[in-house]
Enzyme design. Sequence first.
Site, PDB file in Angstrom:
ATOM      1  NE  ARG A 118       5.137  -1.589 -22.800  1.00  0.00           N
ATOM      2  CZ  ARG A 118       5.951  -1.920 -23.933  1.00  0.00           C
ATOM      3  NH1 ARG A 118       5.893  -1.651 -25.490  1.00  0.00           N
ATOM      4  NH2 ARG A 118       7.098  -2.725 -24.045  1.00  0.00           N
ATOM      5  CG  HIS A 121      11.899  -1.006 -24.000  1.00  0.00           C
ATOM      6  ND1 HIS A 121      10.750   0.009 -24.440  1.00  0.00           N
ATOM      7  CD2 HIS A 121      12.520  -0.198 -26.401  1.00  0.00           C
ATOM      8  CE1 HIS A 121      10.554   0.160 -25.636  1.00  0.00           C
ATOM      9  NE2 HIS A 121      11.335  -0.617 -26.552  1.00  0.00           N
ATOM     10  CD  GLU A 160       9.931  -5.600 -29.135  1.00  0.00           C
ATOM     11  OE1 GLU A 160      11.006  -5.873 -29.826  1.00  0.00           O
ATOM     12  OE2 GLU A 160       9.104  -4.828 -30.048  1.00  0.00           O
ATOM     13  CG  ASN A 207       5.732  -5.547 -28.385  1.00  0.00           C
ATOM     14  OD1 ASN A 207       5.279  -4.940 -27.285  1.00  0.00           O
ATOM     15  ND2 ASN A 207       7.228  -4.915 -27.640  1.00  0.00           N
ATOM     16  CD  GLU A 230       7.063  -1.946 -28.588  1.00  0.00           C
ATOM     17  OE1 GLU A 230       7.464  -1.297 -29.947  1.00  0.00           O
ATOM     18  OE2 GLU A 230       7.829  -1.559 -27.344  1.00  0.00           O
TER      19      GLU A 230
HETATM   20  C1  BGC Z   1      10.907  -1.468 -30.508  1.00  0.00           C
HETATM   21  C2  BGC Z   1      10.460  -0.658 -30.064  1.00  0.00           C
HETATM   22  C3  BGC Z   1      10.879  -0.097 -31.957  1.00  0.00           C
HETATM   23  C4  BGC Z   1      10.203  -0.563 -32.481  1.00  0.00           C
HETATM   24  C5  BGC Z   1      10.231  -0.360 -34.043  1.00  0.00           C
HETATM   25  C6  BGC Z   1       9.913  -2.501 -31.256  1.00  0.00           C
HETATM   26  O1  BGC Z   1      10.469  -3.406 -32.151  1.00  0.00           O
HETATM   27  O2  BGC Z   1      10.467  -2.414 -28.239  1.00  0.00           O
HETATM   28  O3  BGC Z   1      11.649   0.256 -29.154  1.00  0.00           O
HETATM   29  O4  BGC Z   1      10.801   1.879 -31.760  1.00  0.00           O
HETATM   30  O5  BGC Z   1       9.636  -2.166 -32.429  1.00  0.00           O
HETATM   31  O6  BGC Z   1      10.563  -0.297 -34.510  1.00  0.00           O
END
Ligand code: BGC
Length: 458
Positions: A101, A145, A190, A318, A379
Site C-alpha cells: 500500500r 495521504h 485518515e 488503520n 495500517e
Molecule cells: C498515519 C501514518 C503515520 C502512522 C504513525 C498513521 O496515523 O497514516 O502516516 O506514520 O499513523 O504515526
Amino acid sequence: MVSAAAVGVVGLTGFRLLRGSDEPYLQSPFPPGFRWGTATSAFQIEGATREDGRGPSIWDTFARLPGKIRDGANADVADDHYHLYKEDVALMKAMGVQTYRFSIAWPRLFPEGRGMPNPKGIAFYQRLLDVLLANDIKPYVTLYHWDLPQALQDRGGWEQRDTAQAFADYAGYVAREVGDRVGHFFTLNEMRSFIDSGYGTGVFAPGLTLSKAARNQARHHAVLAHGLGVQAVRACARTGVRVGPAENIKIALPDIETRKNVRAAEEATRDMNAPFLTVILEGHYTDGYLKATGADAPRFTGADLKTISTPVDFVGINVYGPGAYVRARTREAGYAEMPLPASYPHMKSPWLGFAPEALYWAPRFLQKLWDVKEIYITENGTSATDKPAKDGRVDDLDRVLFLRVRGYFAWSLLDNFEWTDGYGTRFGLHYVDFQTLKRTPKLSALFYKDVIARNALV
Ligand code: BGC
C-alpha cells in the site's frame, strides 16, 4: 491486510502445537489467501520534493515553519524512495509481502492542485508499478495521504467545498492512468487525522485552529471528497476495480468483555466515528452528532449524503491503540467511558497505547455495525527505540512482541518522515540511516518474513 473472511486475529483457526525442533512451539495459521502487506505514504518516504515538476504541498510549507517539526526536520530527502524505489521493492520481495500500500503525491501530478497534469509525475508511479508487478506484488494505491497541493490550500484547502471536487478530478485522472494495473484504490487516508489535527488543533499541516463550525465543515468536505472520489475512480478505471476508504476508526473497547459491555462498546464506536466512517456507511449524520455539534453542525444537502455514502467495495481501517474503554451503564441506557489507567502500557510514541484487542474488536464492530463484507487492516504498527548494535543488527524485540498478536498490513516498510516527529520516531521494519540512506532489515522484518512464509502467527 485482510479480507472479511479472514479478518486479522478473528480469522485465526486455532493454535497448533509443532513438534519439529527448529519449528516455533506454537503456530496459529491464517486462512489460505490471507494477504500480507506493508504500507507507506508518499510524503513520508519519497523525498525529491522539487524534482520533475512536483509542486509544493502543505507539509513542505508547514515543515518550514519554526518549531513545528522535531529538530526542524523536513522531508526534502526523507528515504529518497523517489530514486531508491527499486531497492525498496527488493526489500519487500525479500520479506515475501504479497501486497504493497503506497500513496500517490497529488502535487507531483498536479503541481497547482488542478488543471494541467505534469506527465513526469504519473511517470514515476508507472515506473514503480512496473517493478512491483514484475515482482508479483499487488499494488494498493492511496489517493490522498495528507499532502494537499499548497496551491489549493492558498484557496482555502479543506475549508472549501471545491477542494472535494478537485480531489475527485485528480482521483479520476489517476484511475484513468493506472486503473488498468491497479486493482484497489483507497480514497483518503485518515480523514479524522488530517482534518482534526490540521484544521482543529493545528498540530498538523496546514496548522490552522479553526472554530468548531469551520472544522466540522472541513470534515464534511473530506467525506464528500471520499464519495466523489469513489465515483470518479469507478467512472475512470476499468471495471472490476475496487475502492474504499482507509480510516483510523476510533475504536471503543469493552473494559470487561461481558455481552452488555460489548454492546456498549459497539454503540460507542458508532458514535465516535459519526463524522467519518458512520456517515460514509450509513448515509446520515447520527442524531447524537447533530445534537452534540448543535449550531456548529456542518451544512449539507441530502444529495451530499447520497454522494458520501456511495457504496464502497471494502473498508480499510488503520488500527493502532484503543480509542477508549467503555462499559455499559447499570441503570440508564448507553455507556460510560473509562479513564485509561495511569500505568497503561505504551509503545515509544506517547499516544500509542498497547491494546492488541483493538485489532480484534475493530473489524468485528465494522462487520456488526455496518455489515462490511471486505475489511482491510490498512495500517498497524509501532514505534520503538531502534538502535543498531555494533555489528549493525537492529534487534527491535519490542516490535516483534507487538507483531506477534496481529495479522495485517504492516506500517511501515521503512523508517520515514514521521510528520511532526520528523526523523526522531521510527516505525519501519527496515532501519534507515538518514545520513547514508542505507536500509537494514530489523529483526521485525525477519520475523514478519517468517509469519508470511508460514501464513501463521508464531
Ligand atoms: C498515519 C501514518 C503515520 C502512522 C504513525 C498513521 O496515523 O497514516 O502516516 O506514520 O499513523 O504515526
